[in-house]
Scaffold this active site. Structure first.
Site, PDB file in Angstrom:
ATOM      1  CG  LEU A 198       3.257  15.935  62.135  1.00  0.00           C
ATOM      2  CD1 LEU A 198       3.513  16.974  63.127  1.00  0.00           C
ATOM      3  CD2 LEU A 198       3.447  16.287  60.634  1.00  0.00           C
ATOM      4  CG  HIS A 199       5.659   9.188  59.166  1.00  0.00           C
ATOM      5  ND1 HIS A 199       4.524   9.771  58.418  1.00  0.00           N
ATOM      6  CD2 HIS A 199       6.277   8.172  58.369  1.00  0.00           C
ATOM      7  CE1 HIS A 199       4.596   9.016  57.212  1.00  0.00           C
ATOM      8  NE2 HIS A 199       5.488   8.305  57.145  1.00  0.00           N
ATOM      9  NE  ARG A 200       5.868  11.283  53.784  1.00  0.00           N
ATOM     10  CZ  ARG A 200       6.413  10.099  53.341  1.00  0.00           C
ATOM     11  NH1 ARG A 200       7.445   9.602  53.280  1.00  0.00           N
ATOM     12  NH2 ARG A 200       5.478   9.369  52.844  1.00  0.00           N
ATOM     13  CG  ASP A 270       4.347  13.662  57.483  1.00  0.00           C
ATOM     14  OD1 ASP A 270       3.698  12.766  57.875  1.00  0.00           O
ATOM     15  OD2 ASP A 270       5.433  14.031  58.390  1.00  0.00           O
TER      16      ASP A 270
END
Length: 351
Positions: A198-200, A270
């Site tokens: 997860l990074h967005r 993501d």
């Protein structure tokens, strides 16, 4: 030109294919990614030679990164006057270097042209559309990306369907990745854990959204271990401890991450690159977004788009674990995309 972790795999394959055909390549690293795990470790593991030029762009706002990269790249282009400036992907460095080269009258080739998410809130969408519009040759990674370019009215002689060059690097390093001891070191069995990235900003900058995704991981962790390499941006936004059963680790090197993808029962992400890599590996993937720039991974791969609703995520995860889809690969995702790029650029079609 490369500046961020997702693009190192692309430039590695393209540069090797060009050099095998006798082309002289000057590697420019903008330095948009610069910490060890997201930069030097990748160069070391992928055996990429040291950059000929390092611009030291660093972090900052989109305007700051783009502006610093343009200022630093401009004198290099003026000095070298290259036959072709090859840019890859859709980050701020890609846009900056394409703008500089185009304004200097240089020939620009865009590797990974044509993917579209339709989401203009994503900076990457703005970058990829802008870079395609100013490039001289467009090298599309998939049939749907090629169709996007055709629908947008680009000349037929500018567009070339070549395949996904980053997956050339994956295939070339898959045996090395599988030999890594990362599964033993983390204590997870092959085919018996979930992998999460997860990074967005749309997923991690809102406490409510991130909290809902973490609740989904907590429920998933009751059924099988969850390995979660935590991106620096995500770690900075987390206000609660991760639930029991979720194994948080620091960002991983390329080989260890490929090994985990290859061995996972399901991947939740993501990331656009992970959607493509899991399709290449035949591993079930759930994309935690409302859109994707890689719809080919859904129509011809192992990916599903499930959004951010925890109930929907868990229902899809359980279904995939119980009945995984058969492995499928899009056309030309065969490990020879970079060879096709080199053929286009050096055969006269590019120039």
């Amino acid at each position: 030109m490369a500046g961020t972790r997702p693009n190192y795999m692309k430039i590695k394959a393209v540069m090797e294919a060009l050099e095998q055909r006798g082309a002289e390549c000057v590697l420019v690293h903008t330095g948009q990614h610069y910490d060890y795990a997201m930069n030097e470790l990748f160069f070391k593991e992928l055996r990429i030679r040291r950059p000929d030029q390092h611009l030291g762009v660093g972090s900052g706002t989109h305007a700051e990164q783009t502006g610093r990269a343009m200022l630093a790249f401009d004198p290099i282009v003026a000095e070298l006057r290259p036959d072709i400036v090859v840019v890859d992907g859709d980050d701020n460095s890609t846009l900056a270097c394409a703008l500089v080269a185009t304004k200097a009258g240089q020939f620009v080739a865009h590797v990974e042209a044509g993917p579209r998410s339709g989401d203009w809130s994503m900076p990457e969408e703005v970058n990829r559309v802008a870079v395609d519009s100013i490039s001289d040759v467009l090298l599309a990674p998939s049939e749907d990306a090629f169709a996007n370019l055709r629908a947008e009215g680009y000349r037929q002689d500018k567009m070339h369907l070549v395949g996904n060059v980053s997956l050339d690097t994956l295939l070339a390093n898959l045996d090395r990745a599988r030999a890594r001891p990362v599964l033993d070191s983390l204590g997870v069995p092959r085919g018996g854990f979930a992998l999460v990235t997860l990074h967005r900003p749309s997923n991690v900058d809102s406490h409510d959204t991130l909290g809902g995704l973490l609740r989904a991981l907590a429920e998933l962790a009751q059924e099988l271990p969850v390995v979660f390499p935590v991106h620096p941006r995500t770690r900075a936004k987390m206000v609660q401890d991760l639930p029991h059963g979720v194994l948080a680790v620091d960002p991983l090197g390329y080989l260890d991450f490929v090994a985990l993808q290859d061995a996972a029962a399901v991947v939740l992400t993501d990331s656009g690159g992970v959607q493509a890599e899991t399709t290449m590996l035949g591993v079930p993937c759930l994309t935690l977004r409302e859109n994707t720039e890689w719809p080919v991974t859904i129509t011809k791969g192992t990916n599903q788009l499930v959004g951010r609703d925890p109930l929907r995520i868990m229902a899809a995860a359980r279904k995939l674990i119980e009945c995984p889809p058969p492995p499928r690969r899009p056309a030309l995702w065969d490990g020879r995309a970079s060879q096709r790029v080199a053929e286009v650029l050096l055969s006269g079609h590019g120039l």
